[in-house]
Motif scaffolding. Structure first.
Motif, PDB file in Angstrom:
ATOM      1  N   LYS A 251     -67.386  48.349  50.765  1.00 53.37           N
ATOM      2  CA  LYS A 251     -67.696  47.546  51.874  1.00 53.37           C
ATOM      3  C   LYS A 251     -68.976  46.870  52.123  1.00 53.37           C
ATOM      4  O   LYS A 251     -69.405  46.027  53.015  1.00 53.37           O
TER       5      LYS A 251
ATOM      6  N   HIS B 126     -61.309  47.721  63.446  1.00 52.41           N
ATOM      7  CA  HIS B 126     -60.849  47.468  62.093  1.00 52.41           C
ATOM      8  C   HIS B 126     -61.850  47.799  61.044  1.00 52.41           C
ATOM      9  O   HIS B 126     -62.932  47.926  61.479  1.00 52.41           O
ATOM     10  N   ASP B 127     -61.131  48.397  60.010  1.00 48.57           N
ATOM     11  CA  ASP B 127     -62.025  48.843  58.689  1.00 48.57           C
ATOM     12  C   ASP B 127     -63.224  49.848  59.070  1.00 48.57           C
ATOM     13  O   ASP B 127     -64.425  49.762  58.598  1.00 48.57           O
ATOM     14  N   ASN B 128     -62.786  50.831  60.000  1.00 45.47           N
ATOM     15  CA  ASN B 128     -63.878  51.864  60.130  1.00 45.47           C
ATOM     16  C   ASN B 128     -63.311  52.940  59.292  1.00 45.47           C
ATOM     17  O   ASN B 128     -62.033  53.148  58.902  1.00 45.47           O
ATOM     18  N   PHE B 129     -64.192  53.819  59.009  1.00 40.88           N
ATOM     19  CA  PHE B 129     -63.830  55.059  58.030  1.00 40.88           C
ATOM     20  C   PHE B 129     -63.933  56.328  58.823  1.00 40.88           C
ATOM     21  O   PHE B 129     -64.781  56.591  59.519  1.00 40.88           O
TER      22      PHE B 129
ATOM     23  N   TYR C  96     -66.326  47.584  63.794  1.00 39.78           N
ATOM     24  CA  TYR C  96     -65.771  47.665  62.861  1.00 39.78           C
ATOM     25  C   TYR C  96     -66.955  48.236  61.587  1.00 39.78           C
ATOM     26  O   TYR C  96     -67.976  48.307  62.148  1.00 39.78           O
ATOM     27  N   ASP C  97     -66.554  48.635  60.633  1.00 40.96           N
ATOM     28  CA  ASP C  97     -67.393  49.249  59.336  1.00 40.96           C
ATOM     29  C   ASP C  97     -68.364  50.158  60.012  1.00 40.96           C
ATOM     30  O   ASP C  97     -69.356  50.196  59.688  1.00 40.96           O
TER      31      ASP C  97
ATOM     32  N   ARG D 267     -71.006  48.151  64.926  1.00 45.49           N
ATOM     33  CA  ARG D 267     -70.924  47.800  63.602  1.00 45.49           C
ATOM     34  C   ARG D 267     -72.165  48.647  62.552  1.00 45.49           C
ATOM     35  O   ARG D 267     -73.124  48.763  63.315  1.00 45.49           O
TER      36      ARG D 267
ATOM     37  N   TRP E 267     -66.572  54.452  49.765  1.00 48.80           N
ATOM     38  CA  TRP E 267     -66.166  53.431  50.940  1.00 48.80           C
ATOM     39  C   TRP E 267     -67.319  52.561  51.216  1.00 48.80           C
ATOM     40  O   TRP E 267     -67.083  51.423  51.216  1.00 48.80           O
TER      41      TRP E 267
END
Length: 707
Positions: free
Chosen positions: A663, A632-635, A603-604, A537, A659
């Motif tokens: 976040k 999940h929730d990656n850019f 993630y993130d 992360r 983003w």
């Protein structure tokens, strides 16, 4: 972490009611002197060590003041017990001090080669360049032994030669790269192979030829003596088996072969007939003649050149129980094995040293506590720093710290297992180091609750495959490890074989937190090799040559690692209250499909890859499951979402900045915030810490995309 600073200073300051004593050591001194004043120094470090037990010196805080010049050890400086008060060996008033395991060879003993039989063996291009010296005439008769090295062997070197601090190497062919094995007539486990080169017509008269190669796997190197060369068949017979056997090679320096094209390539060395460039040498052990093409600017030797050969094995060794010793501010060099070694030590401080030109590790200390290696230069060795300590069963931390060091060129002869840093046990800290230019791993670790942070790691794995710049493997129990705030880049695959990664969690390694790092221009940035409960992360993954993150489920398709994993699990009290409170998922592993890659989270993170927008490559079919890899929730960014990637400035801007604020994802770690915080090495050779600031103006934000 102010307690660390206090500890470091405490090692150097008087404790209790002891007085302070100075012992002076000078190459111009005499061991008949008292050593207690600057006008009457002793001559050797060993005499100073003996004086530590003298009445009036023992049980006091002692500074052993090494005066400028070369202190050539006659034998290993050997400590046998702990000191009640700190004892510090240091460069007196920051003078230039070299402690060596070698002997200087007067340059006036070197002459150009006139022997016609030797000249005929030499390549025509080097006959007027190569110089020779008869070592017995210089008082040198111990040439050491040619021994195997590579693949995790601790190397004890033969006699080596260093000119003006630069190592020379035994003459080899090819000078760079390798030759392919064409066939193995005796099969994989034979000793015979063929190749394609007519150069071997020059080798048949060699007295002691050797070969080195990646004989079967591209992650396992080995050296072996040659028993016979048949130049008509272009065939070599080795004197002993290689570690995994032999196979046909498909090495092509102009075209990188695929994953399954492993090993099968070699070179020959220790050959007078291949002494064809500056910095190469050959020693004829039958008569003691050493031949060398000097690696100097002029290509010859004069009175201003320093020529040293290595003689003793370990420079400094410490027996179990030794403690309260500091080594500060001098160069340690030219030993055939290790620089500083010991087992079961405590309170050892190694600071501002220059450790170089060794046959094995610069520092190798096992089973020890409160060992600090800081602000050192360690280079031209076969391994940098290897430390372990703490108690895994009780999870008692070691207090060992490796920080603010510059460590490079640590696989000078051989590759696999000669790492820049190796740690094991519990509670080791590796931070603010600059690790680069290694043939294999930069940071190898095992054990629990280790912290690896603020390091600058690059250009590792340069001569191997299936390698990680930061690498661990085959352990479910090694929980609590954190890899954070590092810059890791340019870890690429240059050889045939399996892939190279910035961070490699090999063979089901589990329970690692990888966070707040910046990765760029690696083949793969991170690999999860079938392990469990790993968290990735808050990282930046920029422009991998393959994929940013590679994952697999190798435990589902093979049980080859199961015995090792289960045996390690059974050896530790993983269900005890101490362990279960700290690692609850490990305590319940037996009831949750232990061979499956359960509980990994990605993630993130911010991803950009020129080859596409993929975040994760799934290397095993059937593993795209949330219970295995929760992605999940990656850019997914564009280059315009970073301030200046060309200048290693990955601050967020444009859509990435928006983003990240939404976040609450922190800004990436700056390149100027990793690596040593202070100048490294002895005072006389220190340089200012370089700073990298972005000077370019970023493009507009119109190019960024959100995904």
């Amino acid at each position: 972490m102010a307690w660390v600073v206090v500890l470091c200073l405490g090692l150097l300051l008087p404790l209790g009611h002891s007085k302070t004593v100075h012992i002076y050591v000078s190459p111009k001194g005499s061991d008949g002197n008292s050593g207690l004043d600057i006008s009457h120094p002793v001559a050797t470090l060993d005499k100073a060590r003996q004086l530590l037990e003298s009445s009036g010196i023992k049980d006091n805080t002692v500074y052993v003041e090494l005066m400028g010049g070369y202190h050539n050890l006659q034998s290993t400086l050997h400590f046998t017990h702990a000191y009640s008060q700190p004892v510090t060996f240091r460069a007196y008033q920051d003078q230039e001090v070299h402690v060596t395991g070698g002997k200087k060879i007067p340059t006036n003993l070197f002459t150009h080669v006139t022997d016609s039989s030797v000249l005929n063996m030499l390549p025509s291009s080097s006959r007027s360049k190569v110089m020779q010296v008869h070592l017995p005439s210089a008082g040198v008769t111990d040439y050491g032994k040619m021994t195997n090295f590579g693949f995790y062997r601790s190397r004890t070197a033969w006699l080596e030669i260093f000119i003006n601090g630069e190592p020379a190497r035994l003459a080899q062919y090819p000078n760079e790269k390798f030759l392919n094995i064409n066939s193995v007539p005796g099969g994989r486990h034979g000793k015979v192979f063929t190749y394609s080169t007519h150069e071997d017509s020059r080798w048949v008269h060699e007295k002691e030829p050797w070969a080195y190669g990646f004989w079967y796997w591209s992650w396992a190197d080995d050296a072996a003596a040659i028993s016979h060369i048949d130049s008509h068949k272009h065939q070599i017979t080795l004197a002993n088996d290689t570690h995994y056997g032999l196979r046909v090679g498909h090495y092509d320096p102009n075209h990188l072969a695929g994953y399954y094209t492993q090993g099968g390539y070699f070179r020959v060395f220790n050959m007078l007939s291949e002494l064809d460039q500056p910095g190469e040498y050959y020693l004829d052990r039958s008569n003691g003649n050493l031949y060398i093409w000097p690696n100097t600017k002029t290509g010859t030797l004069d009175s201003s050149d320093d020529v040293t050969v290595s003689l003793i094995n370990d420079c400094i060794s410490m027996d179990r129980g030794v403690g309260n010793i500091n080594f500060v501010g001098f160069s340690l060099e030219a030993c055939r094995h290790e620089g500083i070694r010991g087992d079961g030590l405590h309170n050892i401080n190694i600071q501002n040293m220059d450790i170089q030109n060794l046959g094995s590790y610069g520092v190798h200390i096992t089973g020890s506590s409160n060992i600090i290696v800081s602000r050192c230069n360690i280079h031209s060795t076969n391994g940098g720093v290897a430390i372990n300590g703490g108690n895994q069963k009780t999870l008692t931390p070691s207090g060992n710290i490796i920080e603010d060091n510059h460590i490079w060129l640590v696989a000078r002869v051989g590759a696999v297992g000669y790492n820049a840093v190796s740690i094991g046990g519990v509670g080791n800290v590796v931070r603010y180091n600059h690790l680069h230019d290694g043939q294999y791993t930069g940071l190898m670790w095992g054990g629990n609750d280790n912290i690896m942070e603020y390091n600058h790691i690059h250009h590792m794995c340069v001569n191997t495959s299936d390698c990680g710049a930061v690498h661990a493997g085959r352990d479910w129990t090694a929980r609590g490890n954190v890899i954070r705030y590092n810059h890791i880049h340019h870890v690429l695959r240059h050889m045939p074989g399996a892939d190279n990664r910035g961070i490699m969690l090999d063979d089901q390694f589990s329970g690692v937190h990888i966070e707040h790092n910046v990765f760029y221009e690696n083949q793969y940035h991170v690999n999860i090799g079938g392990g469990r409960d790993n968290i990735i992360r808050y990282n930046v993954f920029y422009d991998a040559t393959s994929y940013p993150v590679n994952v697999d489920g190798r435990g589902l398709r093979s049980t080859s690692n199961q015995a090792t994993l289960q045996n390690k699990l059974k050896s530790l009290p993983y269900t005890s209250k101490t362990w279960a409170d700290k690692y609850p998922k490990l305590a319940a592993i037996d009831s949750h499909h232990p061979m499956a890659p359960m509980g990994n989270q990605i993630y993130d993170n911010v991803f950009y890859n020129a080859r596409g927008s993929s975040v994760v490559q799934y290397h095993t079919s059937g593993i795209i499951k949330r219970e295995y890899f929760d992605v999940h929730d990656n850019f997914k960014a564009s280059p315009a979402d970073f301030w200046s990637p060309r200048e290693y400035d990955f601050r967020f801007r444009c859509s990435a900045e928006t983003w990240a604020k939404q976040k609450s994802v922190p800004e990436p770690i700056d390149i100027n915030a990793v690596g040593p915080r202070q100048p490294t090495g002895p005072k006389y050779m220190q340089k200012a810490i370089p700073q990298r600031h972005s000077t370019s103006h970023p493009a507009s934000c119109s190019g960024s995309i959100v995904g």
